[in-house]
Design a protein around this motif. Structure first.
Motif, PDB file in Angstrom:
ATOM      1  N   GLU A  31       0.821  -1.208   0.000  1.00  0.00           N
ATOM      2  CA  GLU A  31       0.000   0.000   0.000  1.00  0.00           C
ATOM      3  C   GLU A  31       0.855   1.258   0.000  1.00  0.00           C
ATOM      4  O   GLU A  31       1.899   1.326   0.640  1.00  0.00           O
ATOM      5  CB  GLU A  31      -0.923   0.021   1.217  1.00  0.00           C
ATOM      6  CG  GLU A  31      -1.841   1.225   1.264  1.00  0.00           C
ATOM      7  CD  GLU A  31      -2.813   1.192   2.418  1.00  0.00           C
ATOM      8  OE1 GLU A  31      -3.657   2.102   2.515  1.00  0.00           O
ATOM      9  OE2 GLU A  31      -2.733   0.253   3.238  1.00  0.00           O
ATOM     10  N   PHE A 191      -5.833   2.542 -11.854  1.00  0.00           N
ATOM     11  CA  PHE A 191      -6.429   2.072 -10.603  1.00  0.00           C
ATOM     12  C   PHE A 191      -7.937   1.943 -10.745  1.00  0.00           C
ATOM     13  O   PHE A 191      -8.563   2.588 -11.579  1.00  0.00           O
ATOM     14  CB  PHE A 191      -6.109   3.037  -9.454  1.00  0.00           C
ATOM     15  CG  PHE A 191      -4.659   3.097  -9.081  1.00  0.00           C
ATOM     16  CD1 PHE A 191      -4.099   2.153  -8.239  1.00  0.00           C
ATOM     17  CD2 PHE A 191      -3.847   4.103  -9.592  1.00  0.00           C
ATOM     18  CE1 PHE A 191      -2.755   2.210  -7.902  1.00  0.00           C
ATOM     19  CE2 PHE A 191      -2.498   4.171  -9.259  1.00  0.00           C
ATOM     20  CZ  PHE A 191      -1.956   3.216  -8.417  1.00  0.00           C
ATOM     21  N   ALA A 194     -12.226   2.081  -4.938  1.00  0.00           N
ATOM     22  CA  ALA A 194     -12.563   1.240  -3.786  1.00  0.00           C
ATOM     23  C   ALA A 194     -13.535   1.960  -2.846  1.00  0.00           C
ATOM     24  O   ALA A 194     -14.589   1.429  -2.527  1.00  0.00           O
ATOM     25  CB  ALA A 194     -11.304   0.830  -3.028  1.00  0.00           C
ATOM     26  N   GLU A 203      -9.820   5.678  -1.571  1.00  0.00           N
ATOM     27  CA  GLU A 203      -9.029   4.460  -1.692  1.00  0.00           C
ATOM     28  C   GLU A 203      -9.240   3.843  -3.065  1.00  0.00           C
ATOM     29  O   GLU A 203     -10.363   3.800  -3.575  1.00  0.00           O
ATOM     30  CB  GLU A 203      -9.425   3.457  -0.599  1.00  0.00           C
ATOM     31  CG  GLU A 203      -9.111   3.959   0.797  1.00  0.00           C
ATOM     32  CD  GLU A 203      -9.559   2.996   1.884  1.00  0.00           C
ATOM     33  OE1 GLU A 203     -10.466   2.175   1.603  1.00  0.00           O
ATOM     34  OE2 GLU A 203      -9.009   3.055   2.998  1.00  0.00           O
ATOM     35  N   THR A 205      -7.556   0.596  -5.867  1.00  0.00           N
ATOM     36  CA  THR A 205      -6.754  -0.621  -5.981  1.00  0.00           C
ATOM     37  C   THR A 205      -6.191  -0.728  -7.390  1.00  0.00           C
ATOM     38  O   THR A 205      -6.748  -0.159  -8.343  1.00  0.00           O
ATOM     39  CB  THR A 205      -7.585  -1.874  -5.661  1.00  0.00           C
ATOM     40  OG1 THR A 205      -8.706  -1.938  -6.557  1.00  0.00           O
ATOM     41  CG2 THR A 205      -8.085  -1.848  -4.227  1.00  0.00           C
ATOM     42  N   ARG A 206      -5.093  -1.454  -7.521  1.00  0.00           N
ATOM     43  CA  ARG A 206      -4.401  -1.549  -8.805  1.00  0.00           C
ATOM     44  C   ARG A 206      -5.287  -2.221  -9.870  1.00  0.00           C
ATOM     45  O   ARG A 206      -5.966  -3.214  -9.615  1.00  0.00           O
ATOM     46  CB  ARG A 206      -3.117  -2.340  -8.645  1.00  0.00           C
ATOM     47  CG  ARG A 206      -2.317  -2.464  -9.957  1.00  0.00           C
ATOM     48  CD  ARG A 206      -0.940  -3.028  -9.725  1.00  0.00           C
ATOM     49  NE  ARG A 206      -0.984  -4.256  -8.950  1.00  0.00           N
ATOM     50  CZ  ARG A 206      -0.004  -4.672  -8.144  1.00  0.00           C
ATOM     51  NH1 ARG A 206       1.075  -3.927  -7.994  1.00  0.00           N
ATOM     52  NH2 ARG A 206      -0.109  -5.794  -7.490  1.00  0.00           N
ATOM     53  N   TRP A 217       1.808  -0.496  -6.680  1.00  0.00           N
ATOM     54  CA  TRP A 217       1.104  -0.637  -5.417  1.00  0.00           C
ATOM     55  C   TRP A 217      -0.213  -1.377  -5.599  1.00  0.00           C
ATOM     56  O   TRP A 217      -0.992  -1.076  -6.497  1.00  0.00           O
ATOM     57  CB  TRP A 217       0.842   0.750  -4.813  1.00  0.00           C
ATOM     58  CG  TRP A 217       2.020   1.649  -4.989  1.00  0.00           C
ATOM     59  CD1 TRP A 217       2.213   2.577  -5.964  1.00  0.00           C
ATOM     60  CD2 TRP A 217       3.211   1.665  -4.184  1.00  0.00           C
ATOM     61  NE1 TRP A 217       3.438   3.186  -5.826  1.00  0.00           N
ATOM     62  CE2 TRP A 217       4.076   2.647  -4.735  1.00  0.00           C
ATOM     63  CE3 TRP A 217       3.617   0.964  -3.049  1.00  0.00           C
ATOM     64  CZ2 TRP A 217       5.321   2.930  -4.196  1.00  0.00           C
ATOM     65  CZ3 TRP A 217       4.863   1.247  -2.514  1.00  0.00           C
ATOM     66  CH2 TRP A 217       5.699   2.216  -3.079  1.00  0.00           C
ATOM     67  N   ASP A 218      -0.479  -2.316  -4.692  1.00  0.00           N
ATOM     68  CA  ASP A 218      -1.759  -3.027  -4.712  1.00  0.00           C
ATOM     69  C   ASP A 218      -2.910  -2.090  -4.355  1.00  0.00           C
ATOM     70  O   ASP A 218      -4.003  -2.186  -4.906  1.00  0.00           O
ATOM     71  CB  ASP A 218      -1.755  -4.173  -3.693  1.00  0.00           C
ATOM     72  CG  ASP A 218      -0.739  -5.247  -4.035  1.00  0.00           C
ATOM     73  OD1 ASP A 218      -0.470  -5.443  -5.231  1.00  0.00           O
ATOM     74  OD2 ASP A 218      -0.201  -5.870  -3.100  1.00  0.00           O
ATOM     75  N   LYS A 219      -2.640  -1.194  -3.416  1.00  0.00           N
ATOM     76  CA  LYS A 219      -3.675  -0.289  -2.923  1.00  0.00           C
ATOM     77  C   LYS A 219      -3.055   1.078  -2.667  1.00  0.00           C
ATOM     78  O   LYS A 219      -1.891   1.175  -2.264  1.00  0.00           O
ATOM     79  CB  LYS A 219      -4.285  -0.833  -1.620  1.00  0.00           C
ATOM     80  CG  LYS A 219      -5.311   0.079  -0.966  1.00  0.00           C
ATOM     81  CD  LYS A 219      -5.793  -0.520   0.359  1.00  0.00           C
ATOM     82  CE  LYS A 219      -6.763   0.411   1.071  1.00  0.00           C
ATOM     83  NZ  LYS A 219      -7.213  -0.148   2.379  1.00  0.00           N
ATOM     84  N   THR A 221      -4.085   4.848  -0.752  1.00  0.00           N
ATOM     85  CA  THR A 221      -5.005   5.668   0.030  1.00  0.00           C
ATOM     86  C   THR A 221      -4.591   7.127  -0.110  1.00  0.00           C
ATOM     87  O   THR A 221      -3.443   7.482   0.178  1.00  0.00           O
ATOM     88  CB  THR A 221      -4.993   5.273   1.515  1.00  0.00           C
ATOM     89  OG1 THR A 221      -5.438   3.916   1.639  1.00  0.00           O
ATOM     90  CG2 THR A 221      -5.915   6.179   2.326  1.00  0.00           C
TER      91      THR A 221
END
Length: 526
Positions: A31, A191, A194, A203, A205-206, A217-219, A221
């Motif tokens: 993250e 992205f 979320a 938020e 996510t990839r 990054w997977d996530k 914020t």
């Protein structure tokens, strides 16, 4: 493999470490947390044409044309574009690009997206200035779009950098609230959406199916932290990995702290003053006793010039901006198409300013309230205060009222102020002039950010001539001529070009951008 358990464990651990190293940046951190300095007011990419919204939209959506960190146009969803003739542009689309829902991008989505801004009639800051010149948009095949303009128009590819392509299927019956809730947030960007907690965080996510370089990054914020001190505290405490708009007072300390790295670049953003030039009586102009004046002094070019001469730009850059700015002579920054190098910043001349006021019939000055935001630009509140002090020295009794951006922009656009601070970034001079000092016209999209309602038909023609050229050198020369005319008339008063600064924790890198945008997909682990 030998049967020793400790040896097998060590071997397995070595393999795991090697796999992590080979896996690349995405494996190093699940993250990324970013501290943003301005609120994202809407997730609808066509609703409010302001920089924080545009910057965030580029995480979920793509435009036909992208911009690199130095402000140069590069391919986005379009692999190429060309002027077929002076009034026709053709864009070739990437093949195989997928929306977040798995459907394929086609030319029909592009045509729909170009038409959509005009349908959002309640927008407080419309994107129509980028689309009004298009008289016809046609998909000639699934991967080719042809756009017609009423007149020759050179910067169309630049305009379309700000028009994000949405899924026609997801958006054709969607409201702006459907975008804010996430229901209609179907793009092709790096992205996926979320969650969105207004005024607090977003938020994402990839998007593993992204057509370009995959984010590390997977996530991610995005924390909305508009106040300087809490934003810096979030970085120092480890709550975020990087922040934008680093407080100037803290830059020197951060430079010597080995835990952080500063990424800096001279911004495209010019900070300047709009002045009420259309009304005979202006709401925040009085005599020295506080009685409203029957005559608006800002309509007199001599008064506008006096205000400009009263401002010591170099002192303001050195003290108020703590060296993180460059005095401005133009509406666009150096290096931007149409910036006139021959025009130098206005010389500080308080005695000359007083004489101009006297010649205009205000030997004793007058009273005025200066308005500006207090959470949008670098040291914006202090900038307004500093200019008020300079004006007071030449007899203009200046008061100050600053407020959060959420209140400020709406009131400024409604014409509530006499003198209002604005920061504007653009990749072309004629492009900026059209929006900032072009005679306001909702039908053409001109003057959408012309808060002072300045109007000069001759200047409008000069800007049209520049915009109408598809020859870049000729267009640049025409844009310089138009800029010189606007500055000679003090259509606006430029102050400075601010420096964009990011603070990033050790182990993460970011390429500073002239457009000041913070793009999560361009952060990389070291």
């Amino acid at each position: 493999m030998p049967g020793n358990p400790k040896r097998r464990a060590a071997w397995a651990a070595g393999l795991a470490l090697a796999a992590a190293m080979l896996a690349g940046p995405a494996a190093l951190s699940a993250e990324l947390k970013l501290g943003l300095s301005a609120d994202v007011s809407s997730l609808d990419p066509h609703f409010v044409n302001i920089a924080p919204n545009i910057a965030f939209s580029q995480h979920l959506f793509d435009a036909l044309v992208h911009v690199d960190p130095d402000g140069k146009l590069i391919p986005g969803l379009a692999t190429s574009w060309r002027a077929v003739d002076p009034t026709t542009w053709e864009f070739k689309l990437r093949r195989g690009v997928k929306f977040h829902d798995g459907s394929e991008l086609t030319a029909d989505d592009v045509v729909f997206s170009i038409a959509r801004p005009a349908q959002l009639t309640s927008s407080p800051g419309p994107f129509t200035s980028y689309t009004k010149q298009i008289t016809d948009a046609k998909a000639t095949d699934p991967y080719t779009v042809r756009l017609k303009t009423a007149m020759p128009y050179g910067p169309l590819p630049l305009d379309l950098n700000s028009i994000f392509i949405v899924s026609k299927k997801a958006a054709q019956s969607a409201s702006t609230e459907d975008f804010n809730s996430g229901k209609a947030l179907v793009g092709t960007g790096p992205f996926k959406f979320a969650s969105f907690k207004r005024g607090d965080r977003i938020e994402v996510t990839r998007n593993d199916q992204y057509w370009g370089d995959k984010p590390a990054w997977d996530k991610v914020t995005f924390r909305i932290i508009t106040s300087d001190t809490p934003r810096l505290a979030a970085l120092l405490s480890g709550d975020v990995d990087a922040i934008e708009a680093v407080p100037t007072a803290d830059i020197a300390k951060l430079k010597t702290n080995p835990k952080y790295r500063l990424e800096q670049k001279t911004s495209w953003r010019t900070i300047f003053w709009h002045m009420d030039q259309s009304r005979d009586k202006s709401p925040f102009i009085t005599d020295k006793a506080g009685k409203p004046l029957d005559k608006n002094p800002l309509k007199d070019v001599r008064v506008r010039q006096a205000i400009s001469k009263a401002i010591n730009r170099q002192a303001m850059v050195e003290r108020t901006m703590e060296g993180l700015a460059v005095p401005a002579s133009n509406i666009v920054a150096p290096g931007i198409l149409g910036h006139a190098d021959a025009i130098k910043p206005e010389a500080y001349d308080p005695n000359g300013a007083k004489k101009l006021l006297a010649d205009a019939g205000y030997p004793d000055g007058f009273g005025i309230t200066l308005h500006g935001p207090n959470n949008r630009y670098v040291n914006d509140d202090q900038v307004v205060q500093t200019v008020a002090q300079f004006l007071t020295r030449i007899g203009i009794q200046a008061k100050v009222e600053t407020m959060p951006l959420s209140s400020y922009f709406g009131r400024a656009r409604a014409g509530e102020f006499s003198m209002a601070l604005l920061g504007w970034g653009s990749l072309a001079g004629d492009f900026a002039l059209r929006s900032l000092v072009g005679t306001p016209d909702p039908n053409s999209g001109w003057g959408t950010w012309n808060w002072g309602k300045y109007s000069n038909p001759k200047l409008d023609e000069q800007v049209r001539a520049s915009l109408g050229s598809v020859d870049e050198k000729k267009r640049a020369d025409l844009a310089k001529e138009a800029a010189a005319a606007a500055l000679k008339d003090y259509a606006v008063i430029p102050l400075h070009h601010q420096m964009a600064t990011w603070a990033v924790r050790k182990g993460v890198r970011y390429a500073a951008r002239t457009d000041e945008f913070t793009f999560a997909h361009q952060f990389r682990p070291e």
